[in-house]
Design an enzyme around this catalytic site. Structure first.
Site, PDB file in Angstrom:
ATOM      1  N   GLU A   1       0.770  -1.141   0.005  1.00  0.00           N
ATOM      2  CA  GLU A   1       0.194   0.098   0.014  1.00  0.00           C
ATOM      3  C   GLU A   1       0.859   1.255   0.097  1.00  0.00           C
ATOM      4  OE1 GLU A   1      -3.029  -0.057  -0.327  1.00  0.00           O
ATOM      5  OE2 GLU A   1      -3.742  -2.094   0.081  1.00  0.00           O
TER       6      GLU A   1
ATOM      7  N   ASN B   1       1.086   3.812  -2.995  1.00  0.00           N
ATOM      8  CA  ASN B   1       1.039   5.518  -2.945  1.00  0.00           C
ATOM      9  C   ASN B   1       2.108   6.268  -3.413  1.00  0.00           C
ATOM     10  OD1 ASN B   1      -1.449   4.906  -1.932  1.00  0.00           O
ATOM     11  ND2 ASN B   1      -1.045   5.443   0.282  1.00  0.00           N
TER      12      ASN B   1
ATOM     13  N   ARG C   1      -9.028   4.040  -7.194  1.00  0.00           N
ATOM     14  CA  ARG C   1      -8.213   3.932  -6.129  1.00  0.00           C
ATOM     15  C   ARG C   1      -9.587   3.668  -4.929  1.00  0.00           C
ATOM     16  NH1 ARG C   1      -4.193   1.518  -6.614  1.00  0.00           N
ATOM     17  NH2 ARG C   1      -3.687   2.135  -4.185  1.00  0.00           N
TER      18      ARG C   1
HETATM   19  N1  ADP Z   1       3.029   9.235  -1.013  1.00  0.00           N
HETATM   20  C1  ADP Z   1       1.884  10.166  -1.405  1.00  0.00           C
HETATM   21  N2  ADP Z   1       2.253  11.411  -2.006  1.00  0.00           N
HETATM   22  C2  ADP Z   1       1.229  11.945  -2.240  1.00  0.00           C
HETATM   23  N3  ADP Z   1      -0.097  11.754  -1.784  1.00  0.00           N
HETATM   24  C3  ADP Z   1      -0.382  10.711  -1.071  1.00  0.00           C
HETATM   25  C4  ADP Z   1       0.693   9.657  -0.860  1.00  0.00           C
HETATM   26  N4  ADP Z   1      -0.151   8.642  -0.116  1.00  0.00           N
HETATM   27  C5  ADP Z   1      -1.161   8.988  -0.022  1.00  0.00           C
HETATM   28  N5  ADP Z   1      -1.656  10.265  -0.452  1.00  0.00           N
HETATM   29  C6  ADP Z   1      -2.711  10.644  -0.678  1.00  0.00           C
HETATM   30  O1  ADP Z   1      -3.592  10.088   0.274  1.00  0.00           O
HETATM   31  C7  ADP Z   1      -4.672   9.575  -0.304  1.00  0.00           C
HETATM   32  C8  ADP Z   1      -5.511   8.435   0.569  1.00  0.00           C
HETATM   33  O2  ADP Z   1      -4.325   7.393   0.360  1.00  0.00           O
HETATM   34  P1  ADP Z   1      -5.051   5.769   0.565  1.00  0.00           P
HETATM   35  O3  ADP Z   1      -5.695   5.670   1.790  1.00  0.00           O
HETATM   36  O4  ADP Z   1      -3.729   4.937   0.257  1.00  0.00           O
HETATM   37  O5  ADP Z   1      -6.028   5.699  -0.567  1.00  0.00           O
HETATM   38  P2  ADP Z   1      -5.813   5.342  -2.245  1.00  0.00           P
HETATM   39  O6  ADP Z   1      -4.553   5.061  -2.589  1.00  0.00           O
HETATM   40  O7  ADP Z   1      -6.651   4.101  -2.574  1.00  0.00           O
HETATM   41  O8  ADP Z   1      -6.198   6.836  -2.639  1.00  0.00           O
HETATM   42  C9  ADP Z   1      -4.441   9.302  -1.773  1.00  0.00           C
HETATM   43  O9  ADP Z   1      -5.242   9.242  -2.522  1.00  0.00           O
HETATM   44  C10 ADP Z   1      -3.466  10.456  -2.130  1.00  0.00           C
HETATM   45  O10 ADP Z   1      -4.321  11.598  -2.480  1.00  0.00           O
END
Ligand code: ADP
Ligand code: ADP
Lengths: 139, 111, 139, 111
Positions: free
Chosen positions: A46, A50, A104
Site C-alpha cells: 500500500e 501510494n 483507487r
Molecule cells: N506518497 C504520497 N504522496 C502524495 N499523496 C499521497 C501519498 N500517499 C497517499 N496520498 C494521498 O492520500 C490519499 C489516500 O491514500 P490511501 O488511503 O492509500 O488511498 P488510495 O491510494 O486508494 O487513494 C491518496 O488518494 C492521495 O491523495
C-alpha cells in the site's frame, strides 16, 4: 536481533512486487507467522503503491524503503520525493482518495493502520512523503 | 491472467494468475474493459483461486467492474477467494455488494 | 524494459536470503525460466556471501547490490568496502579459497562464471571489491 | 533443520528444512559436529528433499562432514536431491566421493 536494509527503486509498478518480497525476506529471521508476513507485505504494498501513483503521478522518481529490526520489532519507512500530501488527516480517512479516476479505493492507509502496530506519516508539499510503520513480531 | 467469454451467458470469466496489486490491477482493468466493449458480455466472474496476495488496488478493480456491469444490467461474482484476499475484501465491505462463491458452477448460477 | 534497484544491507549472514529474494523479484518482469531464476539466485548468493565473509571478515560493514535491467539483459553489481582481493586471477581459479578453515569450497567464482554470461571483478586492497555480473534472459 | 540419531546404526540423519546457504551452513555444521561429538555416530545422512536452494557453502558442509566421518571410519550419504542442488553438486564433483541416493531406506543400506 538487529538488522537494517535500504532499498531504492524507480517508481515503476513492477517494483511493487520487489518491495513486498524484500520486506518479507527481511523480516524472516524474526520467524513471523504466515499471517504476520501477509500483513507486512500488504502494508508495504500500500505504501509503495501510494508513492508510485500519488507521490510522483506521471513523472519518474526514486522510492526508498528503509527496514530496521530492533529486538522483535520491525520497522519500514517508505519515502518518496514527490508532490507531498496537502492534508494528512484527511488523506488517512477511510475511503478518502485523491484519485477516484484511477479506481483507487481509499483504503490504503486504513490497511496500513490495521495491519501494522503504529504508523507515522510525514509530508511536505512539493518535497515528498515518508510513511513509517512498525510491527512487533510475537514470540 | 486469462479471459474467457461464455457468449450464451453474456459472461466473462477472468482467471487471475498472479498477485493482484496495482501493477496487475492496471492490466486486468484494461483487458476486462476491452473484452466488455468488444462482446455482448454484461457479467464478470473473477476466479481468485490462484491469488495468494491482493491489496487495496484489487478492491478498486472489483468495484470498478461492479459499477460498469450494474449500468449494463449485469453482475460481478468472485469465487475461490483465499485467506489473505478474503481479509481485504471483508475490510472493504464489498462483500455486501457483490456475490462471493466457492466454485465456478455456483458463480454461474448467481449470474 | 528498463529498471534499476539499489539495495544496501549489513554483512549479516541472514541477509544472504534477502539479497537472493530481491534479485529474483527484480528479474521477474523479464519473465525468466525457473532455471534462469535459480542461476541468478545462486550467483548473487555467492557474491554476497563472499562480501560478507571474505570482504569484511569479522568486522561489521555495509554491502550494496545494484540491479539494472536494460532490454532483456539483467546486471547485478555487489560491492563491499572490505579488505579487497590481493590477486584476482588466483582468487577466480576453481577450488582456490583463502579460507579453508571456514570450509569454503573455492567454487564461488566458478559458479558465478558458469551461471551468468559475463562477470567483471574490480578490487582495491584495503578499499573493497565489486563484482559485476550480467545475464541475458532468453525470449 | 532437525537431527535424529539412530544409535544402532551409529548414524545421524539431518533433515535440512531451508535454503542451504552460508547462513544455514554455519548452523548446520555446528549442530552436526556437536551431535557427532556427544554420540557414538560415525555416519551422517543428509535429507535434501526440502532443499530448494543450495550454493557452494553447502558443498563446504558436505565435504567437511565427509572428511570427519572418513577419519571416524564412517560415511556421508545424501538423498532426495532436487534439480538446483544437483547441479551444484555435480559441478563440485563431490558426487564422485560420496553416495547420492533417492530415499532414506536406500541411504541406510549404503551405511
Ligand atoms: N506518497 C504520497 N504522496 C502524495 N499523496 C499521497 C501519498 N500517499 C497517499 N496520498 C494521498 O492520500 C490519499 C489516500 O491514500 P490511501 O488511503 O492509500 O488511498 P488510495 O491510494 O486508494 O487513494 C491518496 O488518494 C492521495 O491523495
Ligand atoms: N569480496 C571479497 N573480498 C575479499 N576477498 C574475496 C572476495 N570475494 C572473493 N574473495 C577471495 O577469493 C577467494 C575465492 O572466492 P570463491 O571462488 O568465491 O571461493 P570461496 O568463497 O569458497 O573461498 C576467497 O576465498 C577470497 O580469498
Amino acid at each position: 536481533m538487529e538488522n537494517i536494509i535500504k532499498l531504492e527503486f524507480v517508481n515503476k509498478s513492477c517494483n511493487e512486487n520487489l518491495a513486498r518480497m524484500a520486506a518479507a525476506a527481511f523480516v524472516m529471521p524474526l520467524d513471523p507467522t504466515c499471517e504476520e508476513i501477509s500483513e507486512i507485505k500488504t502494508a508495504v504494498s500500500e505504501a509503495v503503491t501510494n508513492a508510485i501513483i500519488h507521490g510522483y503521478e506521471d513523472s519518474v522518481g526514486m522510492i526508498r524503503m528503509d527496514g530496521k529490526i530492533d529486538g522483535n520489532t520491525v520497522e519500514f519507512t517508505i519515502t518518496d520525493k514527490g508532490c507531498g500530501i496537502p492534508d494528512i488527516s484527511k488523506a488517512m480517512e477511510p475511503l478518502y482518495t485523491g484519485k477516484p479516476e484511477l479506481e483507487r479505493s481509499g483504503l490504503g492507509f486504513t490497511i496500513m493502520e490495521s495491519f501494522m502496530d503504529k504508523i507515522e506519516v510525514k509530508s511536505t508539499l512539493g518535497a515528498g512523503t515518508s510513511v513509517k510503520m512498525k510491527k512487533v513480531i510475537k514470540k | 491472467m486469462d479471459l474467457k467469454l461464455i457468449g450464451e451467458k453474456r459472461t466473462i470469466i477472468v482467471n487471475i494468475k498472479e498477485d493482484l496489486d496495482h501493477h496487475a490491477a492496471t492490466e486486468l482493468r484494461k483487458a476486462v474493459d476491452a473484452k466488455i466493449k468488444s462482446s455482448n458480455a454484461i457479467n464478470v466472474i473473477f476466479n481468485f483461486s490462484k491469488v495468494d496476495f491482493m491489496d487495496s488496488s484489487g478492491i478498486g478493480v472489483i468495484m470498478g467492474r461492479y459499477k460498469i456491469t450494474k449500468i449494463l444490467g449485469g453482475k460481478v461474482v468472485i469465487y475461490g477467494v483465499k485467506k489473505q484476499a478474503r481479509r481485504i475484501i471483508e475490510m472493504s465491505g464489498i462483500d455486501k455488494l457483490i456475490c462471493i462463491c466457492d466454485t465456478l458452477d455456483e458463480s454461474l448460477q448467481k449470474i
